[in-house]
Design an enzyme around this catalytic site. Structure first.
Site, PDB file in Angstrom:
ATOM      1  N   LYS A  63      34.858  52.184   4.652  1.00 42.50           N
ATOM      2  CA  LYS A  63      35.927  52.178   3.646  1.00 42.50           C
ATOM      3  C   LYS A  63      35.753  53.270   2.598  1.00 42.50           C
ATOM      4  O   LYS A  63      36.742  53.819   2.120  1.00 42.50           O
ATOM      5  CB  LYS A  63      36.083  50.809   2.998  1.00 42.50           C
ATOM      6  CG  LYS A  63      34.877  50.208   2.341  1.00 42.50           C
ATOM      7  CD  LYS A  63      35.183  48.790   1.857  1.00 42.50           C
ATOM      8  CE  LYS A  63      33.966  48.129   1.216  1.00 42.50           C
ATOM      9  NZ  LYS A  63      32.916  47.856   2.219  1.00 42.50           N
TER      10      LYS A  63
ATOM     11  N   ASN B 107      36.376  49.992  -5.802  1.00 43.63           N
ATOM     12  CA  ASN B 107      34.982  49.711  -5.487  1.00 43.63           C
ATOM     13  C   ASN B 107      34.123  50.967  -5.537  1.00 43.63           C
ATOM     14  O   ASN B 107      32.902  50.892  -5.504  1.00 43.63           O
ATOM     15  CB  ASN B 107      34.897  49.078  -4.085  1.00 43.63           C
ATOM     16  CG  ASN B 107      33.559  48.420  -3.817  1.00 43.63           C
ATOM     17  OD1 ASN B 107      33.033  47.696  -4.648  1.00 43.63           O
ATOM     18  ND2 ASN B 107      32.997  48.690  -2.650  1.00 43.63           N
TER      19      ASN B 107
ATOM     20  N   HIS C 213      27.300  40.301   3.857  1.00 40.75           N
ATOM     21  CA  HIS C 213      27.324  39.394   2.700  1.00 40.75           C
ATOM     22  C   HIS C 213      27.279  37.923   3.125  1.00 40.75           C
ATOM     23  O   HIS C 213      27.881  37.063   2.468  1.00 40.75           O
ATOM     24  CB  HIS C 213      28.564  39.650   1.838  1.00 40.75           C
ATOM     25  CG  HIS C 213      28.689  41.069   1.381  1.00 40.75           C
ATOM     26  ND1 HIS C 213      27.760  41.661   0.553  1.00 40.75           N
ATOM     27  CD2 HIS C 213      29.630  42.015   1.646  1.00 40.75           C
ATOM     28  CE1 HIS C 213      28.128  42.923   0.322  1.00 40.75           C
ATOM     29  NE2 HIS C 213      29.240  43.153   0.977  1.00 40.75           N
TER      30      HIS C 213
END
Length: 446
Positions: A120, A143, A188
């Site tokens: 990303k 981000n 995560h």
């Protein structure tokens, strides 16, 4: 428990860059704002106290009773909404939001939203370069780089945002002009109860979107709710109308649009097949936004990629050393191994760190197929070794310098030594940048 206050009373949970941007934005609207952070001296505390001395700030822990005196909590992405104090406030009716939610409410230009387990940052940066080449005033952040609320002051023609699953958790509707989930792999897992919960967080990027860019090579890229969305697709060997794809002939591998060859991938400055996928994604995003294809192709060929992402460092005695320190999950390392194996004899992989609860089993296949040996570092080295099940020789190292030295001895001329850890870095380093810089320094010291 305290009684919920008026809807102009907001608690910003978590400082740092994002928390400060929220305070700046909300106080600029005339809102009454307080701040909480579990750390005793969080980053940004001094700036907060200097610029907004009137803001009530409490550090060193979360107090559920105090949290419950607010009816709106703006939570920084690094803090799970399952935190007991946040959950207690939510149970009493508090609205739990994030900076992306505030931004989507205020943005007055089209939004391009990009998320995914891997790629990303590369895709977001490349889409920004494509916009610039097309003469479009774009603001890039989220981000990466600038927090989204600070981008509002720029008043651009388009916002290009990299978004994490953490940011999307607290976003009700992004209302993006173009949205994409590039891919989904385990990441995560220390925060999410299941891969499904992680996937559902990523899927929130499509809420209110007009155009969805879909990776045909990853079924989890497809929006769950699709009735109102226009699809633009990409994928390897998927030649179809209205699709970015690839074709191979005597001249090499081509990126195609429909039935037409667009560019030969040998003209790209990016290494690896995963970066061919990233370029196709960026072109699909730009096409969905209505940008001129010929200009984008030229800009894509000039893009050199990002530091710490399959970055060539040096070639020593016929061995190429590659820094992929930003490969912080298993999917990223699998992609790097599969993409970088062509064109070399074998790979010596340096991996390890904090696996964030991930399953390392998917590493077994590409390691067996592509690697001469593996050098492991960090907290979860034994877990990775167990997942590889003796398919190749495994060594362990206590430092990056020792790991690079071992890898150099194990490699043969024509090989690649690849740092792609499949793990977070904080068990040994200050971040993936520090890890990659130490790798580079160790290689230069050979």
């Amino acid at each position: 428990m305290a009684v919920i206050a008026s809807d102009r009373r907001t608690l910003v949970v978590g400082l740092g860059k994002t928390g400060l941007s929220c305070v700046r934005y909300l106080t600029g609207l005339g809102r009454e704002v307080s701040v909480a952070d579990s750390r005793a001296r969080p980053p940004g505390l001094e700036e907060l106290q200097q610029q907004w001395p009137e803001v009530d700030v409490r550090t060193g822990g979360f107090e559920p009773e105090w949290f419950c005196s607010f009816n709106e909590l703006v939570v920084s992405p690094g803090i799970a909404v399952s935190e007991p104090a946040i959950a207690a406030a939510a149970e009493l009716g508090a609205v739990i939001r994030g900076d992306i939610d505030l931004f989507a409410e205020a943005a007055d230009a089209p939004i391009i939203g990009i998320t995914g387990s891997n790629g990303k940052t590369t895709v977001t940066t490349l889409v920004g370069e494509l916009a610039q080449a097309c003469g479009i005033n774009a603001a890039v952040g989220g981000n990466i780089g600038t927090p989204v609320l600070d981008l509002l002051e720029a008043q651009p023609e388009v916002y290009i945002l990299e978004l994490s699953s953490f940011q999307l958790e607290t976003t009700r509707e992004l209302n993006a002009d173009v949205a994409t989930v590039l891919n989904v792999s385990d990441d995560h897992m220390d925060r999410y109860p299941s891969k499904m919960a992680y996937y559902q967080a990523k899927q929130r990027i499509f809420r209110g979107a007009r155009n969805a860019v879909v990776n045909l090579d990853d079924a989890l890229s497809t929006p769950m709710a699709r009735d109102t969305l226009n699809f633009i697709c990409y994928g390897f060997n998927r030649i179809n109308p209205e699709t970015f794809s690839t074709r191979e002939d005597d001249e090499g591998l081509w990126i195609t649009w429909g039935l037409d060859n667009l560019l030969n991938t040998k003209n790209l400055k990016l290494a690896g097949l995963h970066n061919v996928s990233n370029v196709m994604a960026a072109l699909a995003i730009g096409h969905a936004a209505g940008w001129p294809l010929d200009v984008m192709l030229g800009a894509a060929c000039e893009f050199r990629g990002l530091p710490h992402r399959c970055e060539p460092v040096e070639t020593i005695d016929g061995v190429e050393f590659i820094n992929d320190s930003k490969g912080t999950n298993v999917g990223a390392t699998v992609a790097a191994l599969d993409s970088l194996a062509p064109g070399c004899e074998r790979i010596v992989l340096i991996a390890g760190g904090d696996g964030k609860g991930a399953d390392f089993e998917p590493l077994a296949r590409p390691v067996a197929e592509h690697c001469r040996a593996v050098v492991l570092i960090g907290r979860d080295a034994d877990l990775i070794a167990g997942a590889l099940d003796g398919s190749v020789p495994v060594e362990k190292a206590d430092s990056m310098a020792q790991a690079v030295g071992l890898a150099a001895k194990l490699a043969c001329s024509g090989d690649r030594v690849l740092l792609s850890p499949a793990c977070a870095s904080f068990d040994m380093f200050s971040g993936y940048e520090d890890r990659g810089n130490q790798f580079r320094q160790a290689v230069e010291g050979l």
